[in-house]
Design a protein around this motif. Sequence first.
Motif, mmCIF file in Angstrom:
data_model
loop_
_atom_site.group_PDB
_atom_site.id
_atom_site.type_symbol
_atom_site.label_atom_id
_atom_site.label_comp_id
_atom_site.label_asym_id
_atom_site.label_seq_id
_atom_site.Cartn_x
_atom_site.Cartn_y
_atom_site.Cartn_z
ATOM 1 N N GLU A 1 80.452 -20.394 85.998
ATOM 2 C CA GLU A 1 79.074 -20.160 86.439
ATOM 3 C C GLU A 1 78.163 -19.730 85.297
ATOM 4 N N ALA A 2 78.746 -19.542 84.108
ATOM 5 C CA ALA A 2 77.926 -19.110 82.975
ATOM 6 C C ALA A 2 78.534 -19.568 81.653
ATOM 7 N N ILE A 3 77.641 -19.805 80.714
ATOM 8 C CA ILE A 3 78.005 -20.089 79.321
ATOM 9 C C ILE A 3 77.356 -18.997 78.493
ATOM 10 N N VAL A 4 78.066 -18.528 77.492
ATOM 11 C CA VAL A 4 77.442 -17.601 76.542
ATOM 12 C C VAL A 4 77.576 -18.199 75.150
ATOM 13 N N THR A 5 76.454 -18.229 74.437
ATOM 14 C CA THR A 5 76.494 -18.623 73.032
ATOM 15 C C THR A 5 76.441 -17.348 72.206
ATOM 16 N N THR A 6 77.240 -17.350 71.140
ATOM 17 C CA THR A 6 77.438 -16.112 70.374
ATOM 18 C C THR A 6 76.816 -16.184 68.984
ATOM 19 N N GLY A 7 75.723 -16.887 68.864
ATOM 20 C CA GLY A 7 75.036 -16.966 67.583
ATOM 21 C C GLY A 7 73.964 -18.038 67.631
ATOM 22 N N GLN A 8 73.133 -18.075 66.604
ATOM 23 C CA GLN A 8 71.979 -18.986 66.578
ATOM 24 C C GLN A 8 72.387 -20.447 66.529
ATOM 25 N N LYS A 9 73.335 -20.791 65.658
ATOM 26 C CA LYS A 9 73.736 -22.198 65.523
ATOM 27 C C LYS A 9 74.315 -22.716 66.834
ATOM 28 N N ALA A 10 75.154 -21.908 67.496
ATOM 29 C CA ALA A 10 75.725 -22.309 68.782
ATOM 30 C C ALA A 10 74.620 -22.495 69.826
ATOM 31 N N THR A 11 73.667 -21.584 69.842
ATOM 32 C CA THR A 11 72.557 -21.660 70.800
ATOM 33 C C THR A 11 71.722 -22.910 70.551
ATOM 34 N N ASP A 12 71.369 -23.146 69.302
ATOM 35 C CA ASP A 12 70.566 -24.329 68.956
ATOM 36 C C ASP A 12 71.277 -25.609 69.369
ATOM 37 N N THR A 13 72.568 -25.690 69.089
ATOM 38 C CA THR A 13 73.338 -26.897 69.398
ATOM 39 C C THR A 13 73.411 -27.115 70.904
ATOM 40 N N LEU A 14 73.707 -26.062 71.650
ATOM 41 C CA LEU A 14 73.819 -26.192 73.112
ATOM 42 C C LEU A 14 72.471 -26.535 73.742
ATOM 43 N N CYS A 15 71.431 -25.860 73.320
ATOM 44 C CA CYS A 15 70.095 -26.134 73.876
ATOM 45 C C CYS A 15 69.680 -27.577 73.607
ATOM 46 N N ALA A 16 70.006 -28.108 72.446
ATOM 47 C CA ALA A 16 69.691 -29.504 72.131
ATOM 48 C C ALA A 16 70.474 -30.454 73.044
ATOM 49 N N LEU A 17 71.743 -30.129 73.303
ATOM 50 C CA LEU A 17 72.576 -30.998 74.154
ATOM 51 C C LEU A 17 72.059 -31.081 75.585
ATOM 52 N N PHE A 18 71.550 -29.965 76.110
ATOM 53 C CA PHE A 18 71.116 -29.920 77.506
ATOM 54 C C PHE A 18 69.589 -29.861 77.650
ATOM 55 N N SER A 19 68.855 -30.035 76.561
ATOM 56 C CA SER A 19 67.387 -29.973 76.567
ATOM 57 C C SER A 19 66.881 -28.688 77.222
ATOM 58 N N LEU A 20 67.412 -27.562 76.777
ATOM 59 C CA LEU A 20 67.055 -26.261 77.339
ATOM 60 C C LEU A 20 66.154 -25.491 76.398
ATOM 61 N N LYS A 21 65.331 -24.637 76.979
ATOM 62 C CA LYS A 21 64.553 -23.691 76.188
ATOM 63 C C LYS A 21 65.470 -22.515 75.874
ATOM 64 N N GLU A 22 65.492 -22.111 74.622
ATOM 65 C CA GLU A 22 66.396 -21.044 74.180
ATOM 66 C C GLU A 22 66.005 -19.698 74.789
ATOM 67 N N PRO A 23 66.961 -19.023 75.443
ATOM 68 C CA PRO A 23 66.652 -17.671 75.928
ATOM 69 C C PRO A 23 66.603 -16.689 74.760
ATOM 70 N N LYS A 24 65.919 -15.567 74.979
ATOM 71 C CA LYS A 24 65.877 -14.523 73.958
ATOM 72 C C LYS A 24 67.271 -13.905 73.830
ATOM 73 N N VAL A 25 67.563 -13.320 72.688
ATOM 74 C CA VAL A 25 68.840 -12.644 72.484
ATOM 75 C C VAL A 25 68.985 -11.544 73.537
ATOM 76 N N GLY A 26 70.122 -11.550 74.228
ATOM 77 C CA GLY A 26 70.389 -10.568 75.270
ATOM 78 C C GLY A 26 69.922 -11.019 76.647
ATOM 79 N N ASP A 27 69.368 -12.224 76.747
ATOM 80 C CA ASP A 27 68.835 -12.713 78.016
ATOM 81 C C ASP A 27 69.530 -14.025 78.394
ATOM 82 N N PHE A 28 69.089 -14.614 79.509
ATOM 83 C CA PHE A 28 69.672 -15.883 79.943
ATOM 84 C C PHE A 28 68.605 -16.804 80.503
#
Length: 191
Positions: free
Chosen positions: A121-148
């Motif tokens: 029910e949840a994915i957590v990215t543990t750094g900027q590169k992981a977040t950027d890569t995942l957001c690009a794959l799913f066309s998501l807006k990046e959440p702020k650090v500590g948020d979802f």
Amino acid sequence: MEIEQHPLEPFLPGNARLLMLGSFPPQKKRWSMEFYYPNWNNDMWRIAGLLFFNDKDHFVDKSRKAFCKECIISFLNKKGIALFDTATAVRRLQDNASDKFLEVVQPTDIAALLQQLPQCEAIVTTGQKATDTLCALFSLKEPKVGDFTEFIFEDRPIRLYRMPSSSRAYPLALEKKAAAYRVMYQDLQML
């Protein structure tokens, strides 16, 4: 420049409710164990120890200056936490473990991982590169650090949590990193 293939298989317990995604493992010379977040200078397992056992050294084998892989795997299976990374092939632009100098050659097929994790029910990215890569794959807006942010995957709502990097290169005290992770684990009723 050499292309590195991911050295580990995805860790996908059948009961996983959370998929934790980093960017890519450090070079083997930095490993203290053959598993995820193996770098002795990475605080992921200290964060988990602090939150779940009130002991940052719970997963530490001090005599070997390493993490206890068997203890970590038992914990992950019990809690339902899956692990992999957002890249399956990278180029290191410098001879270090920094995400800043990683070029993602082949992103991970995250959809294929989620299909193997029906309770996730949840994915957590543990750094900027992981977040950027995942957001690009799913066309998501990046959440702020500590948020979802929430998105729908095959009719299933999934939360994407963006946590601070567990690397010591990220300038935040262990206790403050743990506080951010605590909110996520409490949201997911895992803590």
